[in-house]
Each structure stands twice: as structure tokens, then as C-alpha cells.
Design an enzyme around this catalytic site. Structure first.
Site, short mmCIF file in Angstrom:
data_model
loop_
_atom_site.label_atom_id
_atom_site.label_comp_id
_atom_site.label_asym_id
_atom_site.label_seq_id
_atom_site.Cartn_x
_atom_site.Cartn_y
_atom_site.Cartn_z
N LYS A 13 15.20 -0.47 -10.00
CA LYS A 13 15.31 -1.49 -11.05
C LYS A 13 14.70 -1.04 -12.37
O LYS A 13 15.31 -1.21 -13.42
CB LYS A 13 14.63 -2.80 -10.58
CG LYS A 13 15.29 -3.45 -9.38
CD LYS A 13 14.63 -4.78 -9.05
CE LYS A 13 13.19 -4.63 -8.59
NZ LYS A 13 13.07 -3.87 -7.32
N ARG A 87 11.61 -14.09 -8.31
CA ARG A 87 11.55 -13.51 -6.97
C ARG A 87 11.73 -14.56 -5.87
O ARG A 87 11.87 -14.19 -4.71
CB ARG A 87 10.21 -12.80 -6.77
CG ARG A 87 10.04 -11.59 -7.69
CD ARG A 87 8.81 -10.79 -7.35
NE ARG A 87 8.67 -9.63 -8.22
CZ ARG A 87 7.78 -8.69 -8.04
NH1 ARG A 87 6.94 -8.74 -7.03
NH2 ARG A 87 7.72 -7.65 -8.87
N ARG A 126 8.00 9.46 -2.49
CA ARG A 126 7.49 9.35 -3.86
C ARG A 126 6.02 9.79 -3.89
O ARG A 126 5.25 9.48 -2.98
CB ARG A 126 7.61 7.91 -4.36
CG ARG A 126 7.11 7.72 -5.79
CD ARG A 126 7.56 6.40 -6.37
NE ARG A 126 6.99 5.25 -5.68
CZ ARG A 126 7.25 3.99 -6.02
NH1 ARG A 126 8.11 3.73 -7.01
NH2 ARG A 126 6.71 2.98 -5.36
N ARG A 155 0.98 6.70 -2.77
CA ARG A 155 0.45 5.35 -2.84
C ARG A 155 0.44 4.73 -1.45
O ARG A 155 1.39 4.93 -0.68
CB ARG A 155 1.30 4.48 -3.77
CG ARG A 155 1.15 4.84 -5.24
CD ARG A 155 2.14 4.13 -6.15
NE ARG A 155 2.67 2.88 -5.64
CZ ARG A 155 3.54 2.12 -6.32
NH1 ARG A 155 3.97 2.52 -7.49
NH2 ARG A 155 3.99 1.00 -5.82
N ARG A 166 7.32 -4.43 3.11
CA ARG A 166 7.71 -4.91 1.78
C ARG A 166 9.17 -5.34 1.77
O ARG A 166 9.53 -6.34 1.13
CB ARG A 166 7.47 -3.82 0.74
CG ARG A 166 6.00 -3.50 0.49
CD ARG A 166 5.83 -2.23 -0.33
NE ARG A 166 6.40 -2.35 -1.66
CZ ARG A 166 6.62 -1.31 -2.46
NH1 ARG A 166 6.34 -0.08 -2.05
NH2 ARG A 166 7.13 -1.51 -3.67
#
Length: 211
Positions: A13, A87, A126, A155, A166
Site C-alpha cells: 500500500k 480499517r 524484509r 522486525r 496480523r
């Protein structure tokens, strides 16, 4: 032009929003960014948000709405792209009412569609530079050789099990927005797989067909 861009975490996004900003001269409105900016500038709403962030709590809807209202009003209710907001159905309902009151309905809601396993693969590979915050990807954008390996970290929320959690939160809370916007003839699903340029080309085609 008034757009809303949403999709699961890791769908791209932020990358696509920035490309749309450049192409159509829009302003990107991402609630995370405006919360951080308001806190940094110590605005009244920013200080209110800070009181929750410092306690490790989610910033309440009412506070986020104030920030979203201000950000949209600053653009004279036009030429913006909402990134990552709303959201929930409650937030979407409020946004519809707010924009209608200002005669500024959305032109299109772009939904990036990416399979869960590709999301898990993307995010689990990532890496982030601990000092600069720059993002890398082990496959498509690895850290340069001269960067100290000790500064390249993963992370905690990019670990596969956390990514799947998530995604489940997204399915439960945000995916119902597809039905909400489809019923209002605003939903435009876009295949979010492939290179960023490929996805941008699909989004551009979708935008120009719906605005």
C-alpha cells in the site's frame, strides 16, 4: 480525485500510494504518519494521541477521526489518497458520512489482492537498517555489501507466525470493508502480485476507468 487504498499488511500500500501521489499530484493521508506528525508538532490532538502511545495503548477512534478530519480538510476535501484508513466498518461508516457532509465522496476504493502465503514470504524476508530505518528485501532488494550485517535486523512483527496473526486480524476487522464498498459500487479489486511497476500499471488502469 479522492481515493482509498487498502489491502493486507505487506500488500504494498505505501509503495503504491507514493506512486499515485507522484502520478496524479495527490496528497497521501496515512493515519500512522499524521499521528506521528501531530505528536512531533505537539498539537492539541497530537498531545492527546501521545498520552495513549506512551502507555502502549491504541489511539482511540475518536482521536484518529479528529486527525483524519483535519488532514482531509487541509486538502480542501479533494486530491487525496487515504492509505490504511479506514480499517473497520465503524470507521468506514463515519468516513462516508463525513465526506458526504462536505460533498466529497470517494471516487474509488482500490483493494490490493495478494495471497496470504505471498504476504508471509514478502514480510518474512524484509529487513530493516537499525539506524536509518531503510527497508530491504532478501530476494529483490538485498542490503548492499558495504552495510554492516549487525545493523540489518528483522522486525519482530515480520516473523512468519506474527505475520499470519496480523493477516487474521486483517481478515476479521478490515476485509468486511470489501462488502461495504462493493455495495456502494466503489470497490475496485486490483491484482497486487508482481513487480511494483506491474501493480502500478494495473492500479492506473483501474483509477482511470473509475474517475
Amino acid at each position: 480525485m479522492r481515493l482509498l487504498l487498502f489491502g493486507p499488511p505487506g500488500a504494498g500500500k505505501g509503495t503504491q500510494a507514493r506512486k499515485l501521489v507522484d502520478r496524479y499530484d495527490l496528497t497521501q493521508i496515512a493515519t500512522g504518519n499524521i499521528i506521528r506528525a501531530a505528536m512531533k508538532n505537539e498539537t492539541p490532538v497530537g498531545l492527546e494521541a501521545k498520552s495513549y502511545v506512551e502507555k502502549g495503548e491504541l489511539v482511540p477512534d475518536a482521536v484518529v477521526r479528529k486527525l483524519a478530519e483535519g488532514a482531509i480538510a487541509d486538502e480542501d476535501y479533494d486530491d487525496f489518497i487515504l492509505d490504511g484508513y479506514p480499517r473497520t466498518l465503524q470507521q468506514a461508516t463515519w468516513l462516508t458520512t463525513f465526506l458526504t457532509e462536505h460533498d466529497a465522496p470517494l471516487n474509488a476504493v482500490l483493494s490490493l489482492e495478494v495471497p496470504d502465503e505471498e504476504i508471509v514470504d514478502r514480510l518474512s524476508k524484509r529487513r530493516v537498517h537499525a539506524e536509518t530505518g531503510e527497508n530491504y528485501h532478501l530476494d529483490v532488494n538485498p542490503p548492499p555489501d558495504e552495510v554492516d550485517d549487525d545493523l540489518i535486523i528483522q522486525r519482530p512483527d515480520d516473523k512468519p507466525e506474527t505475520v499470519r496473526n496480523r493477516l487474521q486480524v486483517y481478515r476479521d476487522q478490515t476485509e468486511p470493508l470489501k462488502t461495504y464498498y462493493k455495495e456502494r459500487d466503489l470497490l475496485v479489486p486490483v491484482n497486487g502480485t508482481g513487480t511494483p511497476s506491474d501493480v502500478h500499471a494495473r492500479i492506473t488502469e483501474a483509477v482511470e476507468a473509475h474517475t
